[in-house]
Design a protein around this motif. Sequence first.
Motif, short mmCIF file in Angstrom:
data_model
loop_
_atom_site.label_atom_id
_atom_site.label_comp_id
_atom_site.label_asym_id
_atom_site.label_seq_id
_atom_site.Cartn_x
_atom_site.Cartn_y
_atom_site.Cartn_z
N ASP A 204 1.00 5.79 -65.58
CA ASP A 204 1.45 7.15 -65.86
C ASP A 204 0.55 8.21 -65.23
O ASP A 204 -0.56 7.92 -64.80
CB ASP A 204 1.44 7.33 -67.38
CG ASP A 204 2.58 8.22 -67.84
OD1 ASP A 204 3.35 8.68 -66.99
OD2 ASP A 204 2.67 8.46 -69.07
N LYS A 205 1.06 9.44 -65.23
CA LYS A 205 0.29 10.58 -64.76
C LYS A 205 -0.14 11.46 -65.93
O LYS A 205 0.50 11.43 -66.99
CB LYS A 205 1.13 11.41 -63.78
CG LYS A 205 1.30 10.71 -62.45
CD LYS A 205 2.07 11.56 -61.48
CE LYS A 205 2.10 10.87 -60.12
NZ LYS A 205 3.14 11.43 -59.25
N GLU B 228 -0.20 14.65 -68.07
CA GLU B 228 0.75 15.75 -68.29
C GLU B 228 0.16 16.74 -69.29
O GLU B 228 -0.70 16.38 -70.09
CB GLU B 228 2.04 15.21 -68.93
CG GLU B 228 2.87 14.33 -68.04
CD GLU B 228 4.02 13.70 -68.83
OE1 GLU B 228 4.65 14.43 -69.64
OE2 GLU B 228 4.24 12.49 -68.68
N LEU B 229 0.69 17.96 -69.26
CA LEU B 229 0.23 18.97 -70.22
C LEU B 229 0.46 18.51 -71.65
O LEU B 229 -0.32 18.83 -72.55
CB LEU B 229 0.95 20.30 -69.99
CG LEU B 229 0.22 21.32 -69.13
CD1 LEU B 229 1.01 22.62 -69.09
CD2 LEU B 229 -1.20 21.58 -69.62
N ASN C 218 -0.21 15.83 -72.88
CA ASN C 218 -1.31 14.96 -73.32
C ASN C 218 -2.50 15.77 -73.84
O ASN C 218 -3.48 15.18 -74.30
CB ASN C 218 -1.84 14.08 -72.17
CG ASN C 218 -0.77 13.17 -71.57
OD1 ASN C 218 -0.72 13.00 -70.37
ND2 ASN C 218 0.08 12.60 -72.41
N CYS D 236 -3.64 17.59 -64.50
CA CYS D 236 -2.20 17.33 -64.59
C CYS D 236 -1.65 16.95 -63.22
O CYS D 236 -1.99 17.58 -62.21
CB CYS D 236 -1.46 18.57 -65.11
SG CYS D 236 -1.68 18.79 -66.86
N GLY D 237 -0.82 15.92 -63.19
CA GLY D 237 -0.24 15.48 -61.93
C GLY D 237 -1.00 14.32 -61.31
O GLY D 237 -0.44 13.55 -60.54
N LYS E 81 -3.39 8.79 -64.37
CA LYS E 81 -4.41 8.73 -65.42
C LYS E 81 -5.63 7.92 -64.97
O LYS E 81 -6.77 8.27 -65.31
CB LYS E 81 -3.81 8.11 -66.70
CG LYS E 81 -2.84 9.04 -67.41
CD LYS E 81 -2.30 8.44 -68.70
CE LYS E 81 -1.39 9.43 -69.40
NZ LYS E 81 -0.76 8.85 -70.62
#
Length: 290
Positions: free
Chosen positions: A69-70, A72-73, A75, A86-87, A90
């Motif tokens: 996953d990436k 994200e806000l 999180n 963000c983007g 992880k």
Amino acid sequence: GKIDKMSGEVVDSNPYSRLMALQRMGIVKDYEAIRNKTVAVVGMGGVGSVAAEMLTRCGIGSLLMYDYDKVELANMNRLFFRPEQCGMTKTDAAAQTLSGINPDVALESYTMNITTLEGFDAFKASLTKEGGSSRVDLVLSCVDNYEARMTINQVCLELNQTWMESGVSEDAVSGHIQVVAPGDTACFACVPPLVVASGIDERTLKREGVCAASLPTTMGIIAGLLVQNTLKYLLGFGQVTQYLGYSSLKDFFPTMQIKPNTGCDNAMCRRRQAEWAAREPQRAVAAAAA
Ligand code: ATP
């Protein structure tokens, strides 16, 4: 650290000396052994990322990190990741932060889904050394779904590798950690977990867009319990707990032992149980000598 009598400033700024004090105080026999330990953290979400940071600050030798996953806000109600990440994947964001905290840790990032056919093989290969045995000392499961846990269970049974499972409930107020030692304790397939027992299909839950609650407190506590058990396991102090639950509403911490199921569906688990039973006499001799 030491205080300079004249200036009142801390002169001993080496964080490692604080960790070595565990040895001087007789808690740990050989703290420096941690520098030769390798831990795999699977899932760099609310629990895994914090666990990875704790291990990094404790001076772990190598850390293998897995996630698809990436950042994200969404999180940001958890610890560890920052808005400017963000983007990023992880694993890359974690490598960036952790190498800045402690450049001595050998970091390996694996941006991948461990449950696909290729993912399973790549995951297993990354944990295997020449000759076919495991190259890590422990695997920490910090994923949030049943399929990924079953994949970790299968790979660890095949490699005869002990792992620790962790989880936080959907309502964010309780969690648990559990040690899975092939043949010795229940594997993840021996006892049906609560989601399966209660008949909830979590994939359906996700598809319907039901947003699970989450708290940085519960996730931080579970990460702390997980890494505390990890340190005890790796450095051989205290008692490694096989199952430790945490229920925040009543501050209840249940512990238990879960024996393997002799009729487990997983053939590799049954094989590990037979091997474990065959070693029983040797273990009795070693225990008597100790
Ligand atoms: P939420 O599900 O609440 O939106 P999340 O996906 O970040 O948040 P966490 O419980 O915080 O959930 O973390 C679990 C982590 O495990 C996530 O980062 C997720 O991407 C990772 N993960 C889950 N399944 C797999 C898998 N099959 N392969 C690799 N990583 C996985």
